[in-house]
Design a protein around this motif. Sequence first.
Motif: not given
Length: 368
Positions: A185-186, A249-251, A296-301, A356-358
């Motif tokens: 989703r994110w 994501p805010a930055l 961010i993409g890497t963090h989301l796995r 609600r970003f993880p």
Amino acid sequence: MGVGRFAYTPIMPLMHAQAGMPDSLGASLATANYIGYLAGALLGIAAPALLRSRAALRTGLLALAASFALMPLTHEGGVWWALRLIAGAASALVFVIATSAMLAGLAAHAEHMTGWAFSGVGAGIALSGLTVVAVQQAGSWRTAWFACAVLNALLTFVAWNLVSRGTAAKAPAATAPAERPRTRRWFTALLTSYLLEGIGYIIAGTFLVAALQQGAAGWIGSGAWIVVGLAALPSCALWMRLAQHMSRPALLTISLSLQAIGIALPALSGGSVPALAAAVLFGATFMGVSTMSLAIGTHLRIPRAIALLTTGYSLGQILGPLLAAPLLRRGYHDALLLGAALVLAAALAAAACCIRFPHHLAHHTPAA
């Protein structure tokens, strides 16, 4: 990659003035580069082993230098188009391989170290801009291409061993699908944002210098691309340092909003101050956006997140000139406003990613 990808922007006006290159061909060469960039990104998805290949990195680096050296040897538009296509594919390949190596090799270090690594693109922009400005005083468009080819060859020598034998031989372990968190989703919001950024950013990246040269007298017009590069150089490290204290994501949303303002400024107001502000805002944000989006993409796995995001960005870069072309009959103002609107839409998509970003996922090295 910064030289190979972006040196065409300051060289293009010289080719218009000295080589008689028509505007349509100039835009077509830019599109060829973007198509090549997309092809290189797709290659990273189709053959993930290339992301750990030292031979692929070296081939991309050499192809960049060679494509520059061959540009001034002909006046054939078709040959120019093919060379810019090759340069685009090589740029994407170098970018995804270098990014994968950086994110893996610097994972245990402070996050701003990754930002400084990404700042190499800004340094390449500034160096190529300085090179072209220096050459155009005593040389021609041909000399500018040769000089940038030499610059790329020197930088290739430095980057030659970026991917070590150990890295090339050892593939990161993939996580079983059941172990991956539900983060699509994110990632969808992030990919949408990065696609829109690709469209809006490339409109500015292609026409901002020409627009500033028309609207600002003196060194600001001719040196705008150097200002962009100098602003980009420390920006990634600064954004990553801020990410230690704020949500990424805010930055990303803030950075995209600032970029939209910078792109719109020359269209809304003439003169040196808006021109300088536009160059600084654009340079200070566009690489930071890439750095944070890929992080961010890497963090989301998400598997192959870097290649997927780069592909979306590449599609945007192809669409950008096509959308802007009908607006160029009345100058660059309408095109820049379109670019600003699209980047603002990218900021809204990034804002959706904030919901609600993880932030706290277990550490994981994603499969390439």
